[in-house]
Design a protein around this motif. Sequence first.
Motif, PDB file in Angstrom:
ATOM      1  N   SER A   1     -77.003  27.696  -9.438  1.00 51.55           N
ATOM      2  CA  SER A   1     -75.561  27.470  -9.275  1.00 51.55           C
ATOM      3  C   SER A   1     -75.239  27.436  -7.790  1.00 51.55           C
ATOM      4  O   SER A   1     -75.734  28.260  -7.022  1.00 51.55           O
ATOM      5  N   SER A   2     -74.407  26.487  -7.390  1.00 51.02           N
ATOM      6  CA  SER A   2     -74.065  26.355  -5.979  1.00 51.02           C
ATOM      7  C   SER A   2     -72.625  25.879  -5.848  1.00 51.02           C
ATOM      8  O   SER A   2     -72.137  25.088  -6.665  1.00 51.02           O
ATOM      9  N   TYR A   3     -71.943  26.371  -4.799  1.00 48.47           N
ATOM     10  CA  TYR A   3     -70.557  25.982  -4.545  1.00 48.47           C
ATOM     11  C   TYR A   3     -70.494  24.622  -3.859  1.00 48.47           C
ATOM     12  O   TYR A   3     -71.260  24.336  -2.944  1.00 48.47           O
ATOM     13  N   PHE A   4     -69.538  23.813  -4.305  1.00 50.24           N
ATOM     14  CA  PHE A   4     -69.228  22.539  -3.670  1.00 50.24           C
ATOM     15  C   PHE A   4     -67.740  22.552  -3.322  1.00 50.24           C
ATOM     16  O   PHE A   4     -66.908  22.920  -4.160  1.00 50.24           O
ATOM     17  N   LEU A   5     -67.425  22.142  -2.102  1.00 48.83           N
ATOM     18  CA  LEU A   5     -66.038  22.214  -1.639  1.00 48.83           C
ATOM     19  C   LEU A   5     -65.325  20.895  -1.883  1.00 48.83           C
ATOM     20  O   LEU A   5     -65.778  19.838  -1.440  1.00 48.83           O
ATOM     21  N   ASN A   6     -64.214  20.965  -2.604  1.00 48.74           N
ATOM     22  CA  ASN A   6     -63.314  19.824  -2.751  1.00 48.74           C
ATOM     23  C   ASN A   6     -62.175  19.976  -1.761  1.00 48.74           C
ATOM     24  O   ASN A   6     -61.491  21.006  -1.741  1.00 48.74           O
ATOM     25  N   TYR A   7     -61.966  18.966  -0.916  1.00 46.53           N
ATOM     26  CA  TYR A   7     -60.972  19.065   0.153  1.00 46.53           C
ATOM     27  C   TYR A   7     -60.079  17.837   0.124  1.00 46.53           C
ATOM     28  O   TYR A   7     -60.568  16.711   0.089  1.00 46.53           O
ATOM     29  N   ALA A   8     -58.749  18.080   0.129  1.00 44.81           N
ATOM     30  CA  ALA A   8     -57.806  16.954   0.156  1.00 44.81           C
ATOM     31  C   ALA A   8     -56.439  17.461   0.574  1.00 44.81           C
ATOM     32  O   ALA A   8     -55.937  18.458   0.039  1.00 44.81           O
TER      33      ALA A   8
ATOM     34  N   SER B   1     -85.897  15.232  -6.880  1.00 46.18           N
ATOM     35  CA  SER B   1     -85.384  14.476  -5.737  1.00 46.18           C
ATOM     36  C   SER B   1     -83.885  14.230  -5.868  1.00 46.18           C
ATOM     37  O   SER B   1     -83.179  14.093  -4.860  1.00 46.18           O
ATOM     38  N   ILE B   2     -83.383  14.170  -7.112  1.00 48.03           N
ATOM     39  CA  ILE B   2     -81.936  14.050  -7.315  1.00 48.03           C
ATOM     40  C   ILE B   2     -81.250  15.308  -6.801  1.00 48.03           C
ATOM     41  O   ILE B   2     -80.213  15.240  -6.108  1.00 48.03           O
ATOM     42  N   LEU B   3     -81.806  16.474  -7.129  1.00 48.91           N
ATOM     43  CA  LEU B   3     -81.245  17.741  -6.650  1.00 48.91           C
ATOM     44  C   LEU B   3     -81.222  17.777  -5.122  1.00 48.91           C
ATOM     45  O   LEU B   3     -80.200  18.122  -4.514  1.00 48.91           O
ATOM     46  N   ILE B   4     -82.340  17.412  -4.496  1.00 49.41           N
ATOM     47  CA  ILE B   4     -82.396  17.420  -3.034  1.00 49.41           C
ATOM     48  C   ILE B   4     -81.378  16.431  -2.469  1.00 49.41           C
ATOM     49  O   ILE B   4     -80.687  16.717  -1.484  1.00 49.41           O
ATOM     50  N   GLY B   5     -81.261  15.269  -3.096  1.00 50.66           N
ATOM     51  CA  GLY B   5     -80.291  14.278  -2.631  1.00 50.66           C
ATOM     52  C   GLY B   5     -78.859  14.781  -2.734  1.00 50.66           C
ATOM     53  O   GLY B   5     -78.031  14.520  -1.855  1.00 50.66           O
ATOM     54  N   LEU B   6     -78.545  15.505  -3.812  1.00 49.92           N
ATOM     55  CA  LEU B   6     -77.202  16.066  -3.958  1.00 49.92           C
ATOM     56  C   LEU B   6     -76.923  17.106  -2.883  1.00 49.92           C
ATOM     57  O   LEU B   6     -75.813  17.159  -2.325  1.00 49.92           O
ATOM     58  N   PHE B   7     -77.931  17.936  -2.578  1.00 52.58           N
ATOM     59  CA  PHE B   7     -77.743  18.933  -1.521  1.00 52.58           C
ATOM     60  C   PHE B   7     -77.595  18.262  -0.155  1.00 52.58           C
ATOM     61  O   PHE B   7     -76.812  18.720   0.686  1.00 52.58           O
ATOM     62  N   GLU B   8     -78.324  17.182   0.084  1.00 49.94           N
ATOM     63  CA  GLU B   8     -78.176  16.450   1.345  1.00 49.94           C
ATOM     64  C   GLU B   8     -76.760  15.876   1.468  1.00 49.94           C
ATOM     65  O   GLU B   8     -76.146  15.936   2.541  1.00 49.94           O
ATOM     66  N   THR B   9     -76.254  15.323   0.367  1.00 49.35           N
ATOM     67  CA  THR B   9     -74.904  14.776   0.373  1.00 49.35           C
ATOM     68  C   THR B   9     -73.869  15.874   0.587  1.00 49.35           C
ATOM     69  O   THR B   9     -72.868  15.681   1.292  1.00 49.35           O
ATOM     70  N   LYS B  10     -74.115  17.034  -0.008  1.00 48.37           N
ATOM     71  CA  LYS B  10     -73.205  18.166   0.167  1.00 48.37           C
ATOM     72  C   LYS B  10     -73.129  18.563   1.635  1.00 48.37           C
ATOM     73  O   LYS B  10     -72.030  18.794   2.171  1.00 48.37           O
ATOM     74  N   VAL B  11     -74.273  18.641   2.299  1.00 41.87           N
ATOM     75  CA  VAL B  11     -74.285  19.018   3.718  1.00 41.87           C
ATOM     76  C   VAL B  11     -73.546  17.977   4.550  1.00 41.87           C
ATOM     77  O   VAL B  11     -72.796  18.319   5.481  1.00 41.87           O
ATOM     78  N   GLU B  12     -73.727  16.701   4.223  1.00 41.61           N
ATOM     79  CA  GLU B  12     -73.013  15.650   4.949  1.00 41.61           C
ATOM     80  C   GLU B  12     -71.501  15.814   4.790  1.00 41.61           C
ATOM     81  O   GLU B  12     -70.742  15.682   5.763  1.00 41.61           O
ATOM     82  N   ASN B  13     -71.055  16.088   3.561  1.00 41.68           N
ATOM     83  CA  ASN B  13     -69.620  16.268   3.325  1.00 41.68           C
ATOM     84  C   ASN B  13     -69.078  17.468   4.093  1.00 41.68           C
ATOM     85  O   ASN B  13     -67.989  17.404   4.683  1.00 41.68           O
ATOM     86  N   LEU B  14     -69.822  18.567   4.073  1.00 40.84           N
ATOM     87  CA  LEU B  14     -69.378  19.760   4.796  1.00 40.84           C
ATOM     88  C   LEU B  14     -69.346  19.508   6.296  1.00 40.84           C
ATOM     89  O   LEU B  14     -68.445  19.980   7.001  1.00 40.84           O
ATOM     90  N   ALA B  15     -70.326  18.757   6.789  1.00 41.79           N
ATOM     91  CA  ALA B  15     -70.331  18.418   8.214  1.00 41.79           C
ATOM     92  C   ALA B  15     -69.097  17.581   8.570  1.00 41.79           C
ATOM     93  O   ALA B  15     -68.475  17.794   9.619  1.00 41.79           O
ATOM     94  N   ASP B  16     -68.746  16.634   7.700  1.00 41.57           N
ATOM     95  CA  ASP B  16     -67.547  15.824   7.943  1.00 41.57           C
ATOM     96  C   ASP B  16     -66.292  16.693   7.950  1.00 41.57           C
ATOM     97  O   ASP B  16     -65.381  16.490   8.762  1.00 41.57           O
ATOM     98  N   MET B  17     -66.230  17.661   7.032  1.00 40.70           N
ATOM     99  CA  MET B  17     -65.076  18.554   6.993  1.00 40.70           C
ATOM    100  C   MET B  17     -64.989  19.386   8.268  1.00 40.70           C
ATOM    101  O   MET B  17     -63.901  19.596   8.823  1.00 40.70           O
ATOM    102  N   ILE B  18     -66.132  19.878   8.739  1.00 38.84           N
ATOM    103  CA  ILE B  18     -66.143  20.670   9.972  1.00 38.84           C
ATOM    104  C   ILE B  18     -65.665  19.827  11.151  1.00 38.84           C
ATOM    105  O   ILE B  18     -64.891  20.302  12.001  1.00 38.84           O
TER     106      ILE B  18
ATOM    107  N   ALA C   1     -62.409  20.627  13.339  1.00 43.43           N
ATOM    108  CA  ALA C   1     -62.520  20.758  14.789  1.00 43.43           C
ATOM    109  C   ALA C   1     -61.517  19.849  15.496  1.00 43.43           C
ATOM    110  O   ALA C   1     -60.878  20.246  16.480  1.00 43.43           O
ATOM    111  N   ALA C   2     -61.359  18.621  14.991  1.00 42.99           N
ATOM    112  CA  ALA C   2     -60.382  17.702  15.585  1.00 42.99           C
ATOM    113  C   ALA C   2     -58.960  18.222  15.385  1.00 42.99           C
ATOM    114  O   ALA C   2     -58.128  18.142  16.307  1.00 42.99           O
TER     115      ALA C   2
ATOM    116  N   LYS D   1     -63.693  28.626   3.618  1.00 48.91           N
ATOM    117  CA  LYS D   1     -64.287  28.117   2.383  1.00 48.91           C
ATOM    118  C   LYS D   1     -65.496  27.232   2.676  1.00 48.91           C
ATOM    119  O   LYS D   1     -66.456  27.213   1.900  1.00 48.91           O
ATOM    120  N   VAL D   2     -65.451  26.500   3.798  1.00 49.96           N
ATOM    121  CA  VAL D   2     -66.624  25.726   4.209  1.00 49.96           C
ATOM    122  C   VAL D   2     -67.799  26.658   4.467  1.00 49.96           C
ATOM    123  O   VAL D   2     -68.935  26.390   4.040  1.00 49.96           O
TER     124      VAL D   2
END
Length: 316
Positions: free
Chosen positions: A76-83, A131-148, A152-153, A187-188
């Motif tokens: 189980s892992s947390y995913f952040l929804n931001y809007a 590899s689907i799991l790893i891909g989902l985690f990679e996408t999650k990190v990308e989304n969190l990086a975009d939020m950060i 910051a801006a 939350k991030v």
Amino acid sequence: MLMAFTLHKGLLEPVAINAAEDLIADILWVDLINPTEEEREWVRIAYQQELPSIDDLYEIEATSRFYENDDGLHISSYFLNYADQSSTNLSAAFVFNGDRLFTLREEELAAFRLFRLRARKGLVNISSPKSILIGLFETKVENLADMIERIAADLEVTGSQVLGNAETDDMESLLTDIAQQEDIIGKVRISMVDLQRMLYLLLRSGMLNAELSERLRDIIRDSESLIAHTSFLFDKIKFLLDTTLGFINANQNKIIKIFSVASVVFLPPTMIASIYGMNFKFMPELDWQAGYPFAIGLMALSAVAPYFYFKRRNWL
């Protein structure tokens, strides 16, 4: 909602699911979003797979968020929804059983939606459910990086507003903005720390091959750098919060100082007026023709003199 996918030439291909019979053996990923009891029953019939309940996804103990039983490996892992300045951490479950991945969550998540889009276009490397799991985690990190980056801006803009509006009454609205940004970055960080814990457990499990293990280590390194960046943003938020509160206190002190000076300035005239308002029979000024203008002038002088004295001492 239930979605299922097969792998064809490295691309994810969706399979229409209308009954348990549609869940064929070639499916390698079954994705469920707030599934009905009927959809859960389809999974039981087709794969003899029991799925966790939505409430089970929010257990905070490490043993409840990463464990293995007869139904497979559960993560189980947390995913952040931001809007629109609002954010919510939603927990998603990943279940491996044999050569198939089951995912479960209570509502759609941006990381899943983006990953499915990329996988159907061949923009991610998929060779197995892992590899689907790893891909989902990679996408999650990308989304969190975009939020950060977005936060910051926003903090840069807020910082300019705080330092540029020190003399105005807009500080309370800025204080609200800072509080919202602190809530989001908190939350991030929760999502990132939870991900990092899951990644370390997954790496130590030994279930990944060399290629996927290396991709997992890359995600861990990225998550460590992002966690460090959130610490910097927390420090900046604390600085802006302290600065804003300091300006608010300074502006309030100026108002209090004005009232304090006003009370001191009008104290002598009040005393003089009180003296000449006494009802004593023998008061020399009562029979004096210039007594009234003398009293008025004395009150004016007693008010002006303290004002100029405070002004000269730079107290005003």
